[in-house]
Design an enzyme around this catalytic site. Structure first.
Site, PDB file in Angstrom:
ATOM      1  N   ARG A  48      -7.476  39.238  34.699  1.00  0.00           N
ATOM      2  CA  ARG A  48      -6.757  38.936  35.847  1.00  0.00           C
ATOM      3  C   ARG A  48      -7.430  38.341  36.959  1.00  0.00           C
ATOM      4  NH1 ARG A  48      -4.658  43.417  36.696  1.00  0.00           N
ATOM      5  NH2 ARG A  48      -5.752  44.041  38.308  1.00  0.00           N
ATOM      6  N   TYR A 101      11.047  20.023  48.043  1.00  0.00           N
ATOM      7  CA  TYR A 101      11.199  20.522  46.839  1.00  0.00           C
ATOM      8  C   TYR A 101      12.124  21.692  46.988  1.00  0.00           C
ATOM      9  CZ  TYR A 101      10.921  23.528  42.537  1.00  0.00           C
ATOM     10  OH  TYR A 101      10.958  24.434  41.545  1.00  0.00           O
ATOM     11  N   ASP A 174       1.835  19.448  50.155  1.00  0.00           N
ATOM     12  CA  ASP A 174       2.068  19.522  48.715  1.00  0.00           C
ATOM     13  C   ASP A 174       1.893  18.018  48.394  1.00  0.00           C
ATOM     14  OD1 ASP A 174       3.229  19.421  46.287  1.00  0.00           O
ATOM     15  OD2 ASP A 174       5.061  20.815  46.868  1.00  0.00           O
ATOM     16  N   LYS A 199       3.026  19.094  36.736  1.00  0.00           N
ATOM     17  CA  LYS A 199       3.505  17.439  36.810  1.00  0.00           C
ATOM     18  C   LYS A 199       2.251  16.706  36.377  1.00  0.00           C
ATOM     19  CE  LYS A 199       7.334  19.454  38.380  1.00  0.00           C
ATOM     20  NZ  LYS A 199       7.019  20.727  38.674  1.00  0.00           N
TER      21      LYS A 199
END
Length: 380
Positions: A48, A101, A174, A199
């Site tokens: 982690r 978004y 972004d 993406k």
């Protein structure tokens, strides 16, 4: 390494010193042996907190965006959440673009809003409106998305960074739609770059992920703590798939952009199409700014039809363009935002026109894609 494509292929990708394998191995281990208590090898103790495959991806991402720090997450929204929780406190505001978004707006308004975080919306293309909004009420974060999703609005990153910094705001961009192959916001003055690596960075519709890239050491440490404490990290296979996709990002974005430009030109001349949104068109209101801050104009084209029924029918009639969520893969996708990606913002200031269809233009032959769209338009 100075060239973009050279960095995409080689940053973080040194061959394996033990075997000479050109492709670094994928490290699936969840834990790491210690040389005595606290004697960590390379800083690795538990999956982690860090993983060598994830570290390699983070080095690659930082090199592409020109940042000092990169962090890889399980999704784009996980990246956004960690940044927002690290940077915000109850009572802080986020000033958000009016065409971003839908998941970003949902995260801030419906999840963080319950903890006292406010969100305000402004047209980021209107610099005076942004400055006025910040003067009337300070915002801790100025959140910019350019090109925006799904209307492909173009905002001036450099000017917004100046306005935001003058008002004491952290400027976040972004960069998912452009990718670092086409636009590098940190070089234009932004403080943090956000990606859905699902993406264009991954590029093959086979992995979900997110990333942050930034220069501020203290903020990077704060975000890294949230990432470790909350645990939304990318797994080693996800990191490796993203790294593999990034190696062809430059050449893919060239083909995406070429195909999208050809499709936009075709749609502009079609009598069934009432509007075309693509920053590569000279008639696009943000064309000059896009030409200044982007290398190419990207692979997303949005179009509007006469009414909602026509838009829905068109979206359901293509064959090569698959009706699906997401974008940025090598295959072409068609999306009806009002009922799909942006359904969560219906009835808000971010609602999108019901007449709008978004195309994620892939790398297939442009003539075949145009023929597919033309056939779908003839049934309207």
């Amino acid at each position: 390494m100075s060239g973009f494509d050279t960095r995409a292929v080689h940053a973080g990708q040194a061959f394996d010193p033990t075997t000479g394998a050109v492709i670094p191995p994928v490290h699936f281990s969840s834990t790491y042996a210690q040389d005595g208590i606290g004697g960590l090898r390379g800083g690795y103790e538990y999956g982690r907190s860090a993983n060598p495959t994830r570290s390699a991806l983070e080095e690659q991402l930082a090199a592409l965006e020109g940042g000092s720090h990169a962090l890889s997450f399980a999704s784009g929204l996980a990246a956004e959440d960690a940044l927002l929780r690290a940077a915000l406190r109850p009572g802080d505001d986020v000033l958000l673009g009016d065409d971003v978004y839908g998941g970003t707006y949902r995260l801030i308004s419906r999840v963080l809003g319950a903890w006292g975080v406010g969100v305000r919306v402004v047209d980021m293309r209107d610099l005076d409106a942004v400055a006025t909004a910040l003067a009337e009420r300070p915002a801790r974060i100025l959140w910019v998305e350019t090109p925006s999703n799904p209307l492909l609005k173009i905002s001036d990153i450099g000017e917004l960074a100046r306005i935001g910094h003058d008002a004491g705001a952290l400027v976040v961009v972004d960069n998912t739609f452009a990718s670092p192959a086409l636009q590098q916001p940190l070089a234009l003055g932004a403080d943090v770059v956000v990606h859905s690596t699902t993406k264009y960075l991954g590029g093959h519709s086979d992995v979900v992920g997110g990333a942050l890239v930034l220069d501020d050491d203290a903020l990077a440490e704060q975000v890294r703590f949230v990432q470790f404490a909350a645990g939304a990290v990318s797994g080693p296979m996800d990191a490796w798939l993203t790294t593999r996709g990034i190696k062809t990002l430059g050449v893919r974005m060239q083909r995406h952009s070429d195909n999208a430009a050809a499709i936009a030109d075709f749609l502009v001349g079609h009598d069934r199409v009432t509007a075309v949104h693509y920053p590569g068109l000279a008639t696009h209101p943000g064309h000059e700014i896009a030409a200044r801050q982007m290398r190419r104009f990207g692979g997303i084209v949005s179009l509007e039809l006469a009414d909602a029924a026509s838009a829905r029918r068109f979206a359901e009639s293509t064959r090569l363009f698959t009706l699906a969520e997401s974008l940025g893969g090598v295959e072409s996708l068609v999306n009806y935002p009002d009922a799909m990606t942006h359904a969560s913002v219906r009835g808000t200031e971010l609602a999108v026109p019901a007449t709008l269809v978004r195309l994620s233009v892939g790398i297939e032959d442009a003539d075949d894609l145009i023929a597919d769209l033309d056939e779908a338009l003839t049934v309207l």
